[in-house]
Enzyme design. Structure first.
Site, PDB file in Angstrom:
ATOM      1  N   GLU A  46      68.945  60.497  24.186  1.00 11.48           N
ATOM      2  CA  GLU A  46      67.954  61.491  24.606  1.00 11.48           C
ATOM      3  C   GLU A  46      68.107  61.829  26.084  1.00 11.48           C
ATOM      4  O   GLU A  46      68.829  61.149  26.823  1.00 11.48           O
ATOM      5  CB  GLU A  46      66.547  60.961  24.345  1.00 11.48           C
ATOM      6  N   LYS A  79      56.410  52.114  22.489  1.00  7.01           N
ATOM      7  CA  LYS A  79      55.999  51.785  23.850  1.00  7.01           C
ATOM      8  C   LYS A  79      54.717  50.946  23.818  1.00  7.01           C
ATOM      9  O   LYS A  79      53.774  51.259  23.094  1.00  7.01           O
ATOM     10  CB  LYS A  79      55.810  53.063  24.655  1.00  7.01           C
TER      11      LYS A  79
END
Length: 305
Positions: free
Chosen positions: A22, A157
């Site tokens: 990414e 996360k």
């Protein structure tokens, strides 16, 4: 309107291993010049483990699979001019001929369009804490449910609601596989206390799981798979300390009225402050580790044919 680098295209045509990467990390995750150095380091990690890297982004409105050195630097130094692009934003960036860095969701979509099956990232987005009030749920989760890409990550996360994130993934029909672990990693720490749905003891096992999922997609999971790799023990943070820092970071976000797409970058920056920079070091270490595993799995997938 999709530009694929010649090296990546050749590798795909020859059935060799390719790993997507990414670009939000480059534009919105780390400051310059550290962002560029990490991006180049991740590509080198892919090559060192036998695969071809394909960092994905949007340059002047064109989705690019396999950014070149100048384009990596362009995203690393563009500052506020670089848009943060989820899947919904890619078309608008194309219309405006804008530069953009792709999130997990957008990277998956573009990688799948190019024929890339494996994608390495740090941690996926998920259900935010307090989502029962804000409805803040990452598009990464729905993308995993519909787009056939194997995503290698360190879980979601840690700033998120991890139990709710796993429930959402189950609803989307996404297998959550632990790489040499039976516990869902919590990004900065290997431990969340939450179980995964299966365990892959090595890269070959993970490749076989993915191949079978794709072969029987008519009645197995039609979308992606999550391969969760714990952060290296030498770089991992202590679970209780991480949770305490997250609580303080969340309080700061609430006090400053941070909402929507700005929440995650704000919280990650706050975590860096709360941990005196240790969270950034852990983030970089787990990115490298995830990228290594992704390359190994991609090679095994290419060998299985």
């Amino acid at each position: 309107m999709l530009r694929v680098a010649e090296e990546v295209m050749t590798a795909l045509e020859e059935g060799r291993a390719v790993v997507a990467l990414e670009s939000t990390l480059i534009s919105h995750g780390l400051p310059y010049p550290h962002n560029l150095a990490v991006a180049e380091g991740l590509e080198a990690e892919v090559r060192a483990n036998g695969a071809v890297p394909a960092t994905i982004g949007v340059i002047e409105g064109v989705p690019v699979v396999g950014l070149n050195g100048n384009e990596l630097e362009r995203l690393a130094t563009g500052g506020e001019h670089i848009r943060k692009l989820s899947r919904r934003d890619v078309g608008l960036a194309m219309v405006d001929r804008a530069d953009g860095a792709t999130t997990v969701a957008a990277t998956m979509a573009i990688a799948a369009a190019a024929g890339i099956e494996v994608f390495a990232t740090g941690g996926i987005g998920g259900v935010h804490r307090g989502a029962s009030r804000s409805w803040d749920v990452s598009a990464d989760l729905t993308e995993l449910g519909r787009t056939p890409v194997l995503v290698v990550c360190a879980g979601a996360k840690a700033i998120l609601d991890l139990p709710a994130t796993l429930e959402y993934l189950e609803t989307q029909g996404v297998p959550v596989v632990g790489y040499q672990t039976n516990e869902f990693p919590a990004f900065y720490t290997p431990h969340s206390g939450l179980p995964v749905t299966a365990v892959a003891p090595d890269a070959l096992a993970a490749a076989r799981m993915w191949r079978l999922q794709r072969r029987y997609r008519s009645f197995a999971a039609p979308g992606g798979m999550l391969l969760c790799v714990p952060p290296p023990e030498s770089s991992a943070l202590e679970r209780d300390a991480v949770e305490a820092a997250i609580v303080r970071a969340l309080a700061r976000a609430e006090a400053e009225g941070v909402r929507g797409p700005g929440v995650t970058p704000f919280l990650l920056a706050a975590m860096a402050e709360e941990t005196s920079g240790e969270s950034i070091e852990t983030n970089i270490a787990l990115l490298r580790n995830n990228t290594r595993v992704a390359a190994e799995v991609a090679v095994r997938i290419s060998e299985l044919g």
